[in-house]
Motif scaffolding. Structure first.
Motif, PDB file in Angstrom:
ATOM      1  N   LEU A 107      -7.380  -0.423  -5.215  1.00  0.00           N
ATOM      2  CA  LEU A 107      -7.616  -1.222  -6.194  1.00  0.00           C
ATOM      3  C   LEU A 107      -8.270  -0.589  -7.460  1.00  0.00           C
ATOM      4  O   LEU A 107      -8.056  -0.362  -8.414  1.00  0.00           O
ATOM      5  N   GLN A 108      -9.361   0.509  -6.942  1.00  0.00           N
ATOM      6  CA  GLN A 108      -9.776   1.730  -7.860  1.00  0.00           C
ATOM      7  C   GLN A 108      -8.740   2.625  -8.472  1.00  0.00           C
ATOM      8  O   GLN A 108      -8.857   2.501  -9.797  1.00  0.00           O
ATOM      9  N   GLU A 109      -7.649   2.901  -7.687  1.00  0.00           N
ATOM     10  CA  GLU A 109      -6.633   3.523  -8.315  1.00  0.00           C
ATOM     11  C   GLU A 109      -5.825   2.789  -9.540  1.00  0.00           C
ATOM     12  O   GLU A 109      -5.575   3.375 -10.392  1.00  0.00           O
ATOM     13  N   VAL A 110      -5.775   1.648  -9.089  1.00  0.00           N
ATOM     14  CA  VAL A 110      -4.904   0.837 -10.085  1.00  0.00           C
ATOM     15  C   VAL A 110      -5.467   0.670 -11.435  1.00  0.00           C
ATOM     16  O   VAL A 110      -5.048   0.774 -12.336  1.00  0.00           O
ATOM     17  N   VAL A 111      -7.079   0.225 -11.423  1.00  0.00           N
ATOM     18  CA  VAL A 111      -7.649   0.335 -12.635  1.00  0.00           C
ATOM     19  C   VAL A 111      -7.849   1.578 -13.218  1.00  0.00           C
ATOM     20  O   VAL A 111      -7.811   1.575 -14.485  1.00  0.00           O
ATOM     21  N   ALA A 112      -7.670   2.524 -12.349  1.00  0.00           N
ATOM     22  CA  ALA A 112      -7.932   4.065 -13.069  1.00  0.00           C
ATOM     23  C   ALA A 112      -6.833   4.354 -13.806  1.00  0.00           C
ATOM     24  O   ALA A 112      -6.686   5.105 -14.840  1.00  0.00           O
ATOM     25  N   VAL A 113      -5.563   4.317 -13.296  1.00  0.00           N
ATOM     26  CA  VAL A 113      -4.161   4.535 -13.900  1.00  0.00           C
ATOM     27  C   VAL A 113      -3.847   3.793 -14.848  1.00  0.00           C
ATOM     28  O   VAL A 113      -2.992   4.202 -15.876  1.00  0.00           O
ATOM     29  N   LEU A 114      -4.081   2.193 -15.046  1.00  0.00           N
ATOM     30  CA  LEU A 114      -3.523   1.750 -16.093  1.00  0.00           C
ATOM     31  C   LEU A 114      -3.783   1.849 -17.548  1.00  0.00           C
ATOM     32  O   LEU A 114      -2.959   1.996 -18.528  1.00  0.00           O
ATOM     33  N   GLN A 140      -4.467  -9.407 -10.974  1.00  0.00           N
ATOM     34  CA  GLN A 140      -5.228  -9.912 -10.122  1.00  0.00           C
ATOM     35  C   GLN A 140      -4.640  -9.203  -8.775  1.00  0.00           C
ATOM     36  O   GLN A 140      -3.481  -9.126  -8.518  1.00  0.00           O
ATOM     37  N   GLU A 141      -5.893  -9.061  -8.141  1.00  0.00           N
ATOM     38  CA  GLU A 141      -5.654  -8.737  -6.731  1.00  0.00           C
ATOM     39  C   GLU A 141      -5.448  -9.718  -6.024  1.00  0.00           C
ATOM     40  O   GLU A 141      -6.106 -10.670  -5.631  1.00  0.00           O
ATOM     41  N   TYR A 142      -4.355  -9.636  -5.074  1.00  0.00           N
ATOM     42  CA  TYR A 142      -3.856 -10.685  -3.767  1.00  0.00           C
ATOM     43  C   TYR A 142      -4.845 -10.115  -2.948  1.00  0.00           C
ATOM     44  O   TYR A 142      -5.129  -8.965  -2.414  1.00  0.00           O
ATOM     45  N   GLN A 143      -5.503 -11.048  -2.026  1.00  0.00           N
ATOM     46  CA  GLN A 143      -6.250 -10.838  -0.828  1.00  0.00           C
ATOM     47  C   GLN A 143      -5.416 -10.081   0.209  1.00  0.00           C
ATOM     48  O   GLN A 143      -4.385 -10.695   0.571  1.00  0.00           O
ATOM     49  N   ALA A 144      -5.973  -9.029   0.696  1.00  0.00           N
ATOM     50  CA  ALA A 144      -5.595  -8.153   1.579  1.00  0.00           C
ATOM     51  C   ALA A 144      -5.530  -8.876   3.146  1.00  0.00           C
ATOM     52  O   ALA A 144      -6.350  -9.665   3.342  1.00  0.00           O
ATOM     53  N   LEU A 165       4.326  -7.388 -15.792  1.00  0.00           N
ATOM     54  CA  LEU A 165       4.680  -6.006 -15.780  1.00  0.00           C
ATOM     55  C   LEU A 165       4.949  -5.432 -14.331  1.00  0.00           C
ATOM     56  O   LEU A 165       5.790  -4.896 -13.794  1.00  0.00           O
ATOM     57  N   TYR A 166       4.319  -6.066 -13.278  1.00  0.00           N
ATOM     58  CA  TYR A 166       4.192  -5.682 -11.847  1.00  0.00           C
ATOM     59  C   TYR A 166       3.746  -6.477 -11.080  1.00  0.00           C
ATOM     60  O   TYR A 166       2.593  -7.445 -11.344  1.00  0.00           O
ATOM     61  N   ASP A 167       4.450  -6.839  -9.933  1.00  0.00           N
ATOM     62  CA  ASP A 167       4.174  -7.914  -8.938  1.00  0.00           C
ATOM     63  C   ASP A 167       4.144  -7.453  -7.309  1.00  0.00           C
ATOM     64  O   ASP A 167       5.186  -7.694  -6.874  1.00  0.00           O
ATOM     65  N   SER A 168       3.180  -6.765  -7.027  1.00  0.00           N
ATOM     66  CA  SER A 168       3.186  -6.190  -5.518  1.00  0.00           C
ATOM     67  C   SER A 168       4.721  -5.525  -5.346  1.00  0.00           C
ATOM     68  O   SER A 168       4.989  -5.408  -4.128  1.00  0.00           O
ATOM     69  N   ASP A 169       5.088  -4.645  -6.438  1.00  0.00           N
ATOM     70  CA  ASP A 169       6.423  -3.850  -6.174  1.00  0.00           C
ATOM     71  C   ASP A 169       6.168  -2.957  -5.122  1.00  0.00           C
ATOM     72  O   ASP A 169       7.012  -2.735  -4.277  1.00  0.00           O
ATOM     73  N   LEU A 170       4.976  -2.354  -5.029  1.00  0.00           N
ATOM     74  CA  LEU A 170       4.685  -1.428  -3.749  1.00  0.00           C
ATOM     75  C   LEU A 170       3.643  -2.152  -2.893  1.00  0.00           C
ATOM     76  O   LEU A 170       2.537  -2.527  -3.479  1.00  0.00           O
ATOM     77  N   PRO A 171       4.007  -2.305  -1.756  1.00  0.00           N
ATOM     78  CA  PRO A 171       3.204  -3.142  -0.878  1.00  0.00           C
ATOM     79  C   PRO A 171       1.698  -2.752  -0.831  1.00  0.00           C
ATOM     80  O   PRO A 171       0.918  -3.555  -0.637  1.00  0.00           O
ATOM     81  N   GLU A 172       1.587  -1.326  -0.993  1.00  0.00           N
ATOM     82  CA  GLU A 172       0.290  -0.771  -0.501  1.00  0.00           C
ATOM     83  C   GLU A 172      -0.809  -1.104  -2.010  1.00  0.00           C
ATOM     84  O   GLU A 172      -1.949  -1.330  -1.592  1.00  0.00           O
ATOM     85  N   TYR A 173      -0.014  -1.443  -3.175  1.00  0.00           N
ATOM     86  CA  TYR A 173      -0.952  -1.848  -4.283  1.00  0.00           C
ATOM     87  C   TYR A 173      -0.488  -3.346  -4.559  1.00  0.00           C
ATOM     88  O   TYR A 173       0.395  -3.563  -5.247  1.00  0.00           O
TER      89      TYR A 173
END
Length: 724
Positions: free
Chosen positions: A481-488, A464-468, A442-450
């Motif tokens: 990362l918390q925001e990703v988990v919260a909005v999904l 899967q979180e890429y290593q920052a 569905l999504y693959d680092s479309d927004l670099p911040e996420y």
């Protein structure tokens, strides 16, 4: 006369009923057999017609046997020249023990000495011992200090009918097969002209025995010799009358059989053995044998009632239990889907496996297959069912209330993420539905911040979180990362419990094979008509590379009738697609036993047997160097970018080593064959010298589906063919 018919443990009631039907006198059931009385004709009839007995013993003397001397004297009380010629041959079967005789070989030696000494003293000649085809087989059983002396009228065990010269792996004895058929009420079903089918028939024993029953063919009619053949008191006229009667019944019975007999197996070689066995039994025209995978099991056209009976592998001698779970599950699904109104019967040494069928057994019989405790479970198949598309293998607590989605106040960045996810979901969701795809990115680092990859697996999400980079503030990265988990949960409509989060790092050495968790949660998904087990929790990768989808479907379309090789096969889903496409054989090579066992489960889940689908745990480079000959028509190779696993003899670097890998693989291709070479090293460059040796086509763009179009460096893929 007093006789004792022996049988395997657990079959005594079946043998008792059979002997009653043969009209013997005063049958009495006991451990491991049935006593009965009558004249020689009764014993001959049991030898000829019993489908369950192993031996028929004529007991004619009892005497003390506490000591070796007593046993010797008891044997000498019999006049042995009444039973054999002076220069004849004999063998002794001895069982039991006493205070003075604690070894069967010693007991047999004393019996032999007593017989030989007596005949030598009377005639000056002595009989000899012959194990394979003796003139007289003597059975002595020692119990509570008393020796029971008998002549074995059967000779070789009665389960050896004479039609089975070869067998498949873990074969079932003929008398056990007959007993299972009796327990299922097959004679009555055959009288009603019902059908019988064995979906994993092996060498065909169950079906051949079923025909012998239905056609009223005496199981002993094919045997050339019995234990009484060279016995001096053998009544040839009585025996010939029984043979004549049996031959007449066989001719009449074969004309009257109306039932349908079908046997399927995935192994063409063992089916040839089954056909040979049926031919020797004289029933080959009545049984239809066909190579067919379990996944294609269906009810014979027009047959509203019948018996599906089979003896699947159960882990004692074939396969391993985790893989077999899915084999039994698949069998149960096929029975429920297409055999309503039929009876099902499964004989197994591991009854726990039958639970995977999700069929309630109506009858269960405890039996033995050799020394292995086993069960026959019989099912009346009452309803049809459609297998679920997605199933979590580990059962969760159904009583727990689903968690409510967490409502949070979104930052500007998080709102942008929500907007992008909704946009992707609208576009990709419609595409996936049209393509019948249940798993996609569905999504693959479309927004670099996420910097995450989000994959959909049915109604689960795998994040899967890429290593920052080190330049990114750790607190900021964690907050995002918390925001990703919260909005999904809000975007996808999934409970939070169905969103799995991992951190993805560049894998080196054996870390790609290490477990991340110990939950062992498997989930079943569908892709390209295949049922595939994925594990979202336990490993970094899920068991399914979503970016390989187009290549998998290409191979599925091209694999029919071909021998397929999969190198660095991981969980062998590409091989699974080849098998689904009708490959003649598949071979999957990988270093990891964990992933190969996972592959075996996938194949079993789809009803594909390992007879034509091979799994090899080996370093691919070492394995390639050891191969000789052009054995494959289609090869897929997807090596890791880098590996220094302890199982490898050297470090693998795909950029450095790909020429050698490709050359070795191309050497295994038959004329007209094709190698598909893929890897996910983003800076990979194919060596130009390969274009000089082979026809090379870059198919990277065609091998990437819509859900990976934004990240077209997810892999590179090439087709290579020989130039000659």
């Amino acid at each position: 006369m007093k006789f004792f018919a022996t049988c395997p443990k657990g079959l005594e009631p079946v043998l008792f009923d059979e002997l009653q039907a043969l009209n013997v006198e005063q049958p009495k059931q006991t451990l491991a057999g049935v006593y009965f009385g009558g004249g020689l004709e009764a014993a001959y009839r049991v030898c000829l017609w019993s489908r369950v007995a192993n031996r028929v013993l004529l007991e004619f003397h009892r005497g003390p046997g506490e000591t070796a001397e007593q046993l010797y004297q008891s044997v000498q009380e019999v006049r042995w020249l009444d039973h054999m010629r002076p220069a004849g041959t004999l063998t002794i079967d001895f069982t039991g023990q006493s205070e003075g005789i604690n070894h069967s070989r010693f007991g047999a030696q004393k019996v032999k000495d007593a017989i030989v000494d007596q005949i030598r003293d009377e005639t000056g000649r002595r009989p000899s011992v012959e194990r394979l085809r003796p003139d007289l087989r003597i059975n002595v059983h020692l119990q509570r200090g008393e020796a029971s002396i008998a002549i074995d009228l059967s000779g070789d065990s009665l389960h050896r009918r004479g039609y089975r010269l070869k067998a498949g792996m873990a074969p079932m004895k003929e008398n056990l097969a007959a007993a299972l058929l009796y327990r299922c009420g097959w004679p009555d079903k055959a009288a009603r002209e019902e059908a019988i089918l064995d979906p994993m028939c092996g060498s065909g024993t169950l079906l051949i025995e079923a025909v012998l029953m239905a056609a009223d063919i005496a199981p002993g009619l094919m045997r050339k010799e019995y234990g009484f053949t060279f016995w001096t008191q053998h009544q040839k006229a009585i025996w010939q009358d029984l043979i004549d009667e049996a031959e007449q019944r066989r001719e009449a019975g074969l004309q009257q059989v109306k039932s349908r007999f079908e046997g399927f197996d995935s192994d063409a070689k063992v089916l040839n053995t089954a056909r040979d066995n049926a031919r020797r039994a004289g029933v080959e025209s009545l049984i239809h044998f066909e190579r067919r995978e379990l996944s294609r099991l269906s009810r014979p056209t027009g047959e509203e009632a019948g018996l599906v009976i089979t003896n699947p592998p159960y882990g004692e001698r074939l396969g391993d239990e985790p893989t077999l779970f899915f084999l039994y599950q698949h069998l149960g699904e096929r029975l429920k889907a297409d055999f309503a109104g039929w009876q099902g019967a499964v004989f197994t040494g591991n009854p726990e496996l039958c639970k995977m069928m999700k069929l309630a057994s109506d009858k269960t019989y405890k039996l033995y297959n050799g020394a292995i405790p086993s069960q026959l479970q019989i099912f009346n198949i009452r309803q049809r069912a459609v297998p679920e598309v997605v199933e979590v293998i580990d059962v969760q607590d159904d009583s727990a209330e689903p968690a409510e989605p967490t409502v949070v106040e979104l930052s500007n960045g998080a709102q942008m993420l929500v907007n992008r996810l909704n946009k992707n979901l609208k576009q990709l969701g419609k595409w996936a539905k049209r393509q019948d795809i249940s798993c996609y990115r569905l999504y693959d680092s479309d927004l670099p911040e996420y910097a995450v990859a989000i994959d959909i697996y049915g109604d689960w999400a795998h994040v899967q979180e890429y290593q920052a980079p080190k330049s990114i503030d750790t607190v900021k990265a964690f907050t995002r990362l918390q925001e990703v988990v919260a909005v999904l949960p809000q975007v996808l409509g999934f409970p939070a419990e169905q969103i799995v989060l991992k951190q993805r790092r560049r894998q080196q050495g054996i870390s790609q094979y290490e477990k991340q968790d110990q939950t062992a949660n498997f989930m079943e998904v569908r892709e390209g008509g295949c049922r595939i087990l994925v594990n979202l929790q336990d490993y970094l990768d899920t068991g399914l590379f979503l970016d390989h989808r187009p290549v998998c479907l290409q191979i599925q379309q091209q694999a029919k009738g071909k021998d397929f090789l999969n190198l660095f096969s991981y969980t062998s889903t590409v091989s699974l697609h080849a098998a689904q496409g009708g490959a003649r054989s598949t071979t999957s090579v990988d270093m990891s036993a964990t992933y190969l066992n996972w592959a075996r489960k996938n194949f079993a889940l789809n009803g594909f047997a390992e007879t034509r689908n091979h799994f090899i745990q080996e370093d691919c480079i070492k394995w390639l160097k050891a191969q000789k000959g052009e054995n494959f028509d289609l090869i897929f190779m997807d090596p890791p970018t880098f590996s220094n696993s302890k199982r490898m003899h050297d470090v693998l670097d795909v950029q450095r080593d790909h020429v050698e890998l490709i050359d070795l693989a191309m050497g295994l291709l038959r004329p007209g064959g094709k190698l598909i070479f893929s890897n996910n090293y983003r800076r990979f460059k194919l060596d130009p010298q390969l274009n000089e040796r082979y026809e090379v086509k870059d198919i990277s763009r065609q091998s990437i589906d819509l859900d990976f179009k934004r990240n077209q460096r997810i892999h590179q893929c090439f087709e290579l063919c020989r130039t000659e």
